[in-house]
Design a protein around this motif. Structure first.
Motif, PDB file in Angstrom:
ATOM      1  N   GLY A  80       0.462   5.821 -11.635  1.00 45.96           N
ATOM      2  CA  GLY A  80       0.698   7.493 -11.187  1.00 45.96           C
ATOM      3  C   GLY A  80       1.929   7.928 -10.762  1.00 45.96           C
ATOM      4  O   GLY A  80       2.674   8.732 -10.920  1.00 45.96           O
ATOM      5  N   VAL A  81       2.387   7.171  -9.591  1.00 40.13           N
ATOM      6  CA  VAL A  81       3.746   7.741  -9.026  1.00 40.13           C
ATOM      7  C   VAL A  81       4.693   7.429  -9.635  1.00 40.13           C
ATOM      8  O   VAL A  81       5.798   8.221 -10.019  1.00 40.13           O
ATOM      9  CB  VAL A  81       3.923   6.713  -7.747  1.00 40.13           C
ATOM     10  N   ARG A  82       4.881   6.375 -10.719  1.00 38.07           N
ATOM     11  CA  ARG A  82       5.820   6.031 -11.711  1.00 38.07           C
ATOM     12  C   ARG A  82       6.062   7.089 -12.787  1.00 38.07           C
ATOM     13  O   ARG A  82       7.120   7.177 -13.457  1.00 38.07           O
ATOM     14  CB  ARG A  82       5.679   4.602 -11.981  1.00 38.07           C
ATOM     15  N   ALA A  83       4.905   7.477 -13.143  1.00 32.70           N
ATOM     16  CA  ALA A  83       4.858   8.433 -14.399  1.00 32.70           C
ATOM     17  C   ALA A  83       5.512   9.681 -13.718  1.00 32.70           C
ATOM     18  O   ALA A  83       6.040  10.344 -14.682  1.00 32.70           O
ATOM     19  CB  ALA A  83       3.276   8.793 -14.640  1.00 32.70           C
ATOM     20  N   LEU A  84       5.637   9.923 -12.608  1.00 38.64           N
ATOM     21  CA  LEU A  84       6.497  11.366 -12.478  1.00 38.64           C
ATOM     22  C   LEU A  84       8.004  11.443 -12.494  1.00 38.64           C
ATOM     23  O   LEU A  84       8.593  12.261 -12.648  1.00 38.64           O
ATOM     24  CB  LEU A  84       5.966  11.619 -10.825  1.00 38.64           C
ATOM     25  N   ILE A  85       8.420   9.918 -12.454  1.00 39.65           N
ATOM     26  CA  ILE A  85       9.723   9.830 -12.802  1.00 39.65           C
ATOM     27  C   ILE A  85      10.184  10.306 -14.104  1.00 39.65           C
ATOM     28  O   ILE A  85      11.168  11.018 -14.264  1.00 39.65           O
ATOM     29  CB  ILE A  85      10.244   8.324 -12.668  1.00 39.65           C
ATOM     30  N   ALA A  86       9.224   9.946 -15.086  1.00 37.51           N
ATOM     31  CA  ALA A  86       9.853  10.527 -16.414  1.00 37.51           C
ATOM     32  C   ALA A  86       9.864  11.897 -16.593  1.00 37.51           C
ATOM     33  O   ALA A  86      10.158  12.555 -17.738  1.00 37.51           O
ATOM     34  CB  ALA A  86       8.904   9.686 -17.426  1.00 37.51           C
ATOM     35  N   LEU A  87       9.018  12.633 -15.623  1.00 43.72           N
ATOM     36  CA  LEU A  87       8.710  14.073 -15.674  1.00 43.72           C
ATOM     37  C   LEU A  87       9.920  14.756 -15.313  1.00 43.72           C
ATOM     38  O   LEU A  87      10.580  14.566 -14.551  1.00 43.72           O
ATOM     39  CB  LEU A  87       7.558  14.564 -14.956  1.00 43.72           C
ATOM     40  N   PRO A  88      10.282  16.168 -15.858  1.00 49.77           N
ATOM     41  CA  PRO A  88      11.366  16.856 -15.680  1.00 49.77           C
ATOM     42  C   PRO A  88      11.232  17.251 -14.086  1.00 49.77           C
ATOM     43  O   PRO A  88      10.141  17.426 -13.663  1.00 49.77           O
ATOM     44  CB  PRO A  88      11.335  17.957 -16.444  1.00 49.77           C
ATOM     45  N   ASP A  89      12.298  17.563 -13.293  1.00 41.12           N
ATOM     46  CA  ASP A  89      12.505  17.961 -11.841  1.00 41.12           C
ATOM     47  C   ASP A  89      11.987  19.386 -12.132  1.00 41.12           C
ATOM     48  O   ASP A  89      12.837  19.982 -12.742  1.00 41.12           O
ATOM     49  CB  ASP A  89      13.704  17.729 -11.595  1.00 41.12           C
ATOM     50  N   PRO A  90      11.151  19.891 -11.467  1.00 37.16           N
ATOM     51  CA  PRO A  90      10.755  21.212 -11.206  1.00 37.16           C
ATOM     52  C   PRO A  90      11.457  22.272 -10.451  1.00 37.16           C
ATOM     53  O   PRO A  90      11.272  23.499 -10.542  1.00 37.16           O
ATOM     54  CB  PRO A  90       9.139  21.052 -10.874  1.00 37.16           C
ATOM     55  N   VAL A  91      12.371  21.630  -9.928  1.00 33.33           N
ATOM     56  CA  VAL A  91      13.347  22.052  -8.915  1.00 33.33           C
ATOM     57  C   VAL A  91      14.664  22.741  -9.592  1.00 33.33           C
ATOM     58  O   VAL A  91      15.211  21.714 -10.201  1.00 33.33           O
ATOM     59  CB  VAL A  91      13.546  21.625  -7.415  1.00 33.33           C
ATOM     60  N   GLY A  92      15.233  23.637  -9.264  1.00 34.42           N
ATOM     61  CA  GLY A  92      16.442  23.984  -9.825  1.00 34.42           C
ATOM     62  C   GLY A  92      16.448  24.768 -11.180  1.00 34.42           C
ATOM     63  O   GLY A  92      17.414  24.902 -11.772  1.00 34.42           O
ATOM     64  N   LEU A  93      15.236  25.026 -11.646  1.00 37.57           N
ATOM     65  CA  LEU A  93      15.021  25.620 -12.775  1.00 37.57           C
ATOM     66  C   LEU A  93      15.441  27.108 -12.905  1.00 37.57           C
ATOM     67  O   LEU A  93      14.833  27.844 -11.966  1.00 37.57           O
ATOM     68  CB  LEU A  93      13.729  25.434 -13.519  1.00 37.57           C
ATOM     69  N   ILE A  94      16.239  27.443 -13.928  1.00 35.30           N
ATOM     70  CA  ILE A  94      16.631  28.949 -14.017  1.00 35.30           C
ATOM     71  C   ILE A  94      15.357  29.748 -14.764  1.00 35.30           C
ATOM     72  O   ILE A  94      15.393  29.696 -16.056  1.00 35.30           O
ATOM     73  CB  ILE A  94      17.895  29.290 -14.918  1.00 35.30           C
ATOM     74  N   LEU A  95      14.703  30.318 -14.120  1.00 35.01           N
ATOM     75  CA  LEU A  95      13.368  31.094 -14.618  1.00 35.01           C
ATOM     76  C   LEU A  95      13.773  32.223 -15.479  1.00 35.01           C
ATOM     77  O   LEU A  95      13.043  32.748 -16.378  1.00 35.01           O
ATOM     78  CB  LEU A  95      12.285  31.180 -13.708  1.00 35.01           C
ATOM     79  N   ASP A  96      14.758  32.786 -14.848  1.00 31.44           N
ATOM     80  CA  ASP A  96      15.196  34.131 -15.371  1.00 31.44           C
ATOM     81  C   ASP A  96      16.614  34.491 -15.225  1.00 31.44           C
ATOM     82  O   ASP A  96      17.217  33.964 -14.202  1.00 31.44           O
ATOM     83  CB  ASP A  96      14.514  35.530 -14.952  1.00 31.44           C
ATOM     84  N   ASP A  97      17.344  35.091 -16.005  1.00 34.66           N
ATOM     85  CA  ASP A  97      18.882  35.353 -15.748  1.00 34.66           C
ATOM     86  C   ASP A  97      19.354  36.679 -16.493  1.00 34.66           C
ATOM     87  O   ASP A  97      19.119  36.535 -17.641  1.00 34.66           O
ATOM     88  CB  ASP A  97      19.603  34.076 -16.182  1.00 34.66           C
ATOM     89  N   TYR A  98      19.642  37.568 -15.945  1.00 32.44           N
ATOM     90  CA  TYR A  98      20.174  38.645 -16.495  1.00 32.44           C
ATOM     91  C   TYR A  98      20.854  39.548 -15.624  1.00 32.44           C
ATOM     92  O   TYR A  98      21.109  39.121 -14.374  1.00 32.44           O
ATOM     93  CB  TYR A  98      18.715  39.711 -16.965  1.00 32.44           C
ATOM     94  N   HIS A  99      21.446  40.558 -16.148  1.00 29.11           N
ATOM     95  CA  HIS A  99      22.405  41.670 -15.484  1.00 29.11           C
ATOM     96  C   HIS A  99      21.600  42.822 -15.430  1.00 29.11           C
ATOM     97  O   HIS A  99      20.963  43.442 -16.115  1.00 29.11           O
ATOM     98  CB  HIS A  99      23.637  41.791 -16.140  1.00 29.11           C
TER      99      HIS A  99
END
Length: 412
Positions: A80-99
């Motif tokens: 279960g710990v190793r399975a997390l390695i293959a998952l995308p990093d949830p940190v640093g995602l740009i959830l929205d970007d606008y002016h």
């Protein structure tokens, strides 16, 4: 003995080591943690045997199953710990970007909470799941497990910390509370301004106590009064298989079925078939309509349809139709997981639309409500609330966000 306050202060001092870690650093830590769980398997099992010995005569056999570790279960923890390695990093995602007005560039970016607290009971595998999820999501974590699993959890944390050391990350970003009294739980609940999020995972009493007493933000994880409704257009073979799995595969967990609802048109035929399959394994507690169709059932009491048995007990009720089933669920469910067995797609669509639970199944067992089964690697818990997180809580639910605003000299 190191105090809970000492641990909190140490975590606050060291949390940046994981809050600011790169994806590569976090994945390397997870790999080392998994390796160390395997390497320390014997020590973990010895500690668990000590917990199991002390649990004899104090907790029910089904709860002892939650406490028990085997080599296979330790391996599953490492996997279960190793399975997390293959998952995308949830940190640093740009959830929205606008002016926005005045030409300001506004980005909404995912970040770790910082320091997460976890209060849980019995299951020592929660220790590794919670710690691994915290590491991947960039959070420090303080774990307060149940006293019945203390020695097991201690050895698991020892292994996880050794993995962090090998990966070059401060081992002080994971801590296990040493005080198993209620006082330590209260210290976590009231650590406002220090613990950013607290997640209780266990029985109804524990969860209710945390929700009522905590001054830190809490995500309420669910007790599971889960229902299976067998419709008049159900395939009996599917229905029997689903009910048996939902009730008996592991009755001590929150996604096990506690209530069976059966359409009145098929009750006389379906219930005897099901009873034969469950004979000698599950105690049936039936309402007045269902009782005559069953040979060895008991008359359901006033609280049986509002009880999370966590045992080989199933409450049974005959209902007029799918609307009546949905109405019963709305009154008695804890909002965890519900299932309908039917071959009628319109009936299924009605059920999934009207039933307001975190997970709603069509022709499948409620036992799938699980982070691993949902492809989340593992889970922090099953949230039955609607704010921030709902259902199995994986990596994304262990992050919050902030706005980053870039200008060129604008003033207001």
């Amino acid at each position: 003995m190191i105090t809970t306050q000492d641990l909190i202060e140490s975590l606050l001092a060291h949390k940046s080591a994981i809050n600011l870690a790169t994806t590569e650093q976090k994945n390397a830590a997870l790999a080392a943690m998994a390796d160390q769980l395997e390497a320390n398997c014997e020590q973990i099992l010895v500690a668990n045997a000590r917990d199991m010995e002390q649990a004899q005569g104090k907790i029910a056999p089904v709860m002892q199953d939650r406490l028990l570790l085997t080599a296979e279960r330790v391996q599953a923890m490492a996997d279960g710990v190793r399975a997390l390695i293959a998952l995308p990093d949830p940190v640093g995602l740009i959830l929205d970007d606008y002016h926005a007005t005045k030409g300001l560039q506004i980005q909404k970016k995912s970040i770790p909470f910082g320091l997460i607290g976890m209060i849980y009971e019995s299951r020592p595998n929660v220790t590794s799941d919670a710690a691994a999820l915290a590491i991947k999501s960039g959070n420090a974590v303080i774990l307060r497990g149940g006293k019945e699993a203390f020695h097991s959890s201690q050895e698991i944390v020892t292994a996880l910390k050794a993995g962090l050391v090998k990966a070059g990350i401060a081992p002080e970003v994971i801590e296990l509370v040493q005080d198993t009294s209620r006082a330590s739980a209260h210290e976590l609940m009231t650590a406002k301004g220090k613990i950013d999020l607290l997640v209780p995972r266990g029985g109804a009493g524990l969860i209710q106590a945390v929700v009522e007493q905590a001054t830190v933000p809490v995500i309420e994880t669910g007790t599971g009064i889960c229902h299976v409704y067998v419709d008049q257009e159900a395939d009996f073979e599917k229905a029997v298989s689903i009910v048996i799995n939902a009730k008996t595969s592991r009755p001590s967990v929150c996604n096990a079925a506690e209530v069976l609802l059966v359409h009145q048109a098929i009750a006389a035929k379906f219930l005897p078939i099901l009873e034969e399959q469950l004979a000698g394994q599950v105690e049936l507690r039936a309402d007045e309509v269902a009782l005559p169709y069953l040979k060895q059932a008991y008359l359901a009491g006033p609280v049986d349809f509002d009880t999370e048995f966590l045992d080989y007990i199933l409450a049974v009720k005959v209902v007029a139709d799918v609307a009546a089933a949905a109405a019963h669920i709305a009154t008695h469910s804890t909002g965890h997981s519900e299932a309908i067995v039917t071959e009628n797609t319109e009936t299924a669509a009605y059920f999934t639309q009207i039933v307001d639970s975190a997970a709603v199944y069509v022709n499948a067992s409620t036992r799938f409500t699980d982070g691993g089964e949902f492809g989340l690697g593992c889970e922090l818990g099953i949230s039955t609330q609607k704010m921030h997180a709902r259902g199995p809580m994986g990596l994304r639910e262990m992050t919050t966000y902030k706005y980053i605003i870039t200008g060129t000299g604008q003033v207001r």
